[in-house]
Scaffold this motif. Structure first.
Motif, PDB file in Angstrom:
ATOM      1  N   ILE A  33      -6.162  13.054 -53.432  1.00 33.30           N
ATOM      2  CA  ILE A  33      -5.899  14.486 -53.619  1.00 33.30           C
ATOM      3  C   ILE A  33      -6.365  15.307 -52.419  1.00 33.30           C
ATOM      4  CG2 ILE A  33      -5.953  14.325 -56.136  1.00 33.30           C
ATOM      5  CD1 ILE A  33      -8.821  15.427 -56.042  1.00 33.30           C
ATOM      6  N   ASP A  34      -6.766  14.635 -51.344  1.00 35.85           N
ATOM      7  CA  ASP A  34      -7.174  15.287 -50.093  1.00 35.85           C
ATOM      8  C   ASP A  34      -8.331  16.264 -50.279  1.00 35.85           C
ATOM      9  OD1 ASP A  34      -5.079  14.534 -47.833  1.00 35.85           O
ATOM     10  OD2 ASP A  34      -3.954  14.763 -49.682  1.00 35.85           O
ATOM     11  N   CYS A  35      -9.239  15.918 -51.188  1.00 35.14           N
ATOM     12  CA  CYS A  35     -10.390  16.805 -51.416  1.00 35.14           C
ATOM     13  C   CYS A  35     -11.381  16.765 -50.259  1.00 35.14           C
ATOM     14  CB  CYS A  35     -11.085  16.428 -52.716  1.00 35.14           C
ATOM     15  SG  CYS A  35     -11.762  14.744 -52.737  1.00 35.14           S
ATOM     16  N   GLY A  36     -11.380  15.684 -49.491  1.00 33.90           N
ATOM     17  CA  GLY A  36     -12.278  15.580 -48.346  1.00 33.90           C
ATOM     18  C   GLY A  36     -13.660  15.032 -48.674  1.00 33.90           C
ATOM     19  N   ALA A  87      -6.912  21.164 -54.003  1.00 36.63           N
ATOM     20  CA  ALA A  87      -7.485  19.870 -54.384  1.00 36.63           C
ATOM     21  C   ALA A  87      -7.646  19.795 -55.901  1.00 36.63           C
ATOM     22  CB  ALA A  87      -8.831  19.658 -53.700  1.00 36.63           C
ATOM     23  N   ILE A  88      -8.012  20.905 -56.520  1.00 37.58           N
ATOM     24  CA  ILE A  88      -8.166  20.936 -57.971  1.00 37.58           C
ATOM     25  C   ILE A  88      -6.807  20.835 -58.654  1.00 37.58           C
ATOM     26  CG2 ILE A  88      -8.968  22.292 -59.938  1.00 37.58           C
ATOM     27  CD1 ILE A  88     -11.192  21.019 -58.186  1.00 37.58           C
ATOM     28  N   LEU A  89      -5.797  21.462 -58.084  1.00 34.02           N
ATOM     29  CA  LEU A  89      -4.443  21.349 -58.645  1.00 34.02           C
ATOM     30  C   LEU A  89      -3.988  19.890 -58.649  1.00 34.02           C
ATOM     31  CD1 LEU A  89      -2.448  24.405 -57.215  1.00 34.02           C
ATOM     32  CD2 LEU A  89      -3.826  24.235 -59.277  1.00 34.02           C
ATOM     33  N   ARG A  90      -4.228  19.188 -57.550  1.00 34.26           N
ATOM     34  CA  ARG A  90      -3.830  17.782 -57.467  1.00 34.26           C
ATOM     35  C   ARG A  90      -4.687  16.915 -58.386  1.00 34.26           C
ATOM     36  NH1 ARG A  90      -0.220  16.948 -53.382  1.00 34.26           N
ATOM     37  NH2 ARG A  90       0.142  18.807 -52.136  1.00 34.26           N
ATOM     38  N   LEU A  91      -5.933  17.285 -58.539  1.00 31.37           N
ATOM     39  CA  LEU A  91      -6.805  16.573 -59.474  1.00 31.37           C
ATOM     40  C   LEU A  91      -6.261  16.688 -60.900  1.00 31.37           C
ATOM     41  CD1 LEU A  91      -9.588  15.186 -60.149  1.00 31.37           C
ATOM     42  CD2 LEU A  91     -10.449  17.509 -60.523  1.00 31.37           C
ATOM     43  N   THR A  99      -2.480  19.750 -46.584  1.00 33.20           N
ATOM     44  CA  THR A  99      -1.584  18.991 -47.453  1.00 33.20           C
ATOM     45  C   THR A  99      -0.697  19.925 -48.262  1.00 33.20           C
ATOM     46  OG1 THR A  99      -3.217  17.221 -47.615  1.00 33.20           O
ATOM     47  CG2 THR A  99      -1.494  17.258 -49.286  1.00 33.20           C
ATOM     48  N   SER A 100      -1.268  21.031 -48.747  1.00 29.64           N
ATOM     49  CA  SER A 100      -0.499  21.957 -49.573  1.00 29.64           C
ATOM     50  C   SER A 100       0.591  22.672 -48.771  1.00 29.64           C
ATOM     51  CB  SER A 100      -1.418  23.001 -50.223  1.00 29.64           C
ATOM     52  OG  SER A 100      -1.925  23.912 -49.271  1.00 29.64           O
ATOM     53  N   ILE A 101       0.405  22.769 -47.468  1.00 34.16           N
ATOM     54  CA  ILE A 101       1.435  23.366 -46.613  1.00 34.16           C
ATOM     55  C   ILE A 101       2.617  22.412 -46.475  1.00 34.16           C
ATOM     56  CG2 ILE A 101       1.963  24.125 -44.255  1.00 34.16           C
ATOM     57  CD1 ILE A 101      -1.021  25.033 -44.092  1.00 34.16           C
TER      58      ILE A 101
END
Length: 436
Positions: free
Chosen positions: A49-52, A146-150, A204-206
């Motif tokens: 989720i690319d949270c880093g 990141a939370i949206l993808r989570l 990522t969201s871009i």
């Protein structure tokens, strides 16, 4: 299932030359997207989720975030900088926000539009949405990608709770282009908008947005990459041009709780740090927080100020942001001005967020149930220590990998030791028989 990374765009990448195969990242990944195989980490693209978090904990800097270089603004005839409010907390003894905005223009940007100004507009839109009676509660902020993808990976049942409003970054980019094109008589296609980002999830969201069909943002440059050059510009005397327009509330979005304060919802909760967010989402999923109206979840500790791509310590930056907003009038943006902006641009999400069922064992329900039975049986025979020595984050994850054909039971060091011990005993018995 392991997938080719090219199938999904991710900002977070692995530098295999630096990877030593340690298990730091393995244990900290919130979606179990990392395995260690053949002495090197492997990222499961579907689950990432690319949270880093892996960037934050890797002692060998083997996890990196791919962002744009400053020179990428030259792809466009005109370029607009979109500074995250987190950027203001990176500079020691910053007298005012205008110094940072003027510094960005001196670095080569044609114009600057504050993402904090976009946050002012989004705050108003979210507050209005909260007044509706037919929305599921609690509503969940859509600001942190990141939370949206989570949620779509681990909590798909909560997707309907997400506020259907674009992030401040997207709103700022769209409005910045509209204003610049109108004021300068140029085509929107000639304008590039670049976000100055504290985290890889924004990049990522871009490229793969969950809330809009096509992002209005044309690139993301990390705060870490911008800091050195921008710091020298910030030290120059104040500019005569007044560029700062965002309010106390918009700038406050940089810190955890900033959105909640700006929205003005008393019955709300703000949580930062992805593991803390996961615990609260579990409570929401189990209907234990149905009396809550709004939930603000941010993946990074302290909020965006704690992003993995910032220069300054998150706690230091958080305190600086707090001091900066204290110098601003504690007043909201004019309602008339916000309504005018909302009339020119629809801030609602243009894309439906859909679940990403990466946790299921098979598309065929019958096959999936058989795999589940086998997985439970394998997991019951594993030691349950979740040591990570096998290259999976937990014994259950190893059982899943075995069922999916990505690992074998002997990858478990304890199972291997047990097998070796049995073989040794058998060799001893054979030796005794031969001696007889």
């Amino acid at each position: 299932m392991f997938v080719n990374e090219s199938t999904y765009y991710h900002s977070v990448r692995l530098d295999k030359d630096k990877c030593t195969g340690c298990t730091n990242c393995l244990k900290r990944c919130p979606t179990e997207a990392i395995r260690v195989r053949d002495g090197k980490a492997t990222i499961i693209g579907e689950r990432c989720i690319d949270c880093g978090e892996c960037i934050r904990v890797c002692p060998y800097h083997a996890k990196v975030a791919v962002t744009d270089e400053l020179s990428s603004i030259n792809r466009f005839k005109y370029s607009i900088a979109l500074p995250a409010p987190t950027l203001y907390g990176q500079f020691k003894n910053l007298p005012n926000i205008n110094r940072v905005l003027a510094g960005l223009k001196m670095m080569g940007f044609s114009a600057v539009y504050e993402v904090a100004a976009g946050a002012d507009i989004v705050s108003h839109a979210v507050a209005e949405h909260l007044k509706k009676e037919d929305v599921p509660k609690p509503l969940i902020s859509s600001a942190c990608p990141a939370i949206l993808r989570l949620i779509r990976v681990r909590f798909p049942e909560l997707i309907d709770h997400i506020v259907p409003i674009q992030s401040p970054m997207e709103v700022a980019a769209s409005l910045a282009k509209l204003h610049f094109a109108k004021e300068n008589g140029v085509a929107v296609e000639d304008i590039g908008a670049f976000f100055i980002t504290p985290c890889p999830a924004k990049m990522t969201s871009i490229r793969s947005s969950l809330t809009v069909e096509d992002s209005s943002v044309d690139g993301a440059i990390s705060i870490m990459d911008m800091y050195g050059l921008l710091n020298s510009q910030v030290k120059k005397p104040d500019s005569d041009e007044s560029l700062q327009h965002a309010t106390y509330y918009g700038v406050g979005w940089a810190n955890s709780g900033g959105e909640t304060t700006a929205v003005g919802c008393d019955n709300a909760m703000a949580v930062d740090g992805i593991w803390n967010v996961i615990r609260v989402l579990e409570e929401i999923e189990n209907n234990k927080l149905s009396d809550l109206e709004f939930f603000e979840g941010l993946a990074c500790p302290g909020g965006c100020v704690g992003g993995p791509l910032v220069f300054e310590n998150g706690f230091v930056a958080k305190n600086r942001i707090r001091k900066l907003i204290e110098t601003l009038p504690k007043a909201r943006a004019e309602a008339g001005e916000i309504e005018k902006e909302l009339a020119a641009f629809d801030v609602r999400s243009t894309k439906e967020i859909k679940p990403l069922p990466v946790m299921k064992l098979d598309d065929n329900i019958v096959v999936a149930l058989k795999k589940m039975e086998r997985m439970e049986s394998i997991a019951a025979n594993l030691p349950g220590l979740d040591c990570g020595s096998c290259g999976a984050p937990s014994c259950r994850a190893l059982a899943e990998d075995i069922v999916q054909g990505n690992a074998v039971e002997m990858d478990c060091i304890f199972k291997l030791k047990e097998k070796v011990r049995k073989l040794a005993l058998e060799m001893v018995e054979l030796s005794k028989e031969e001696n007889k």
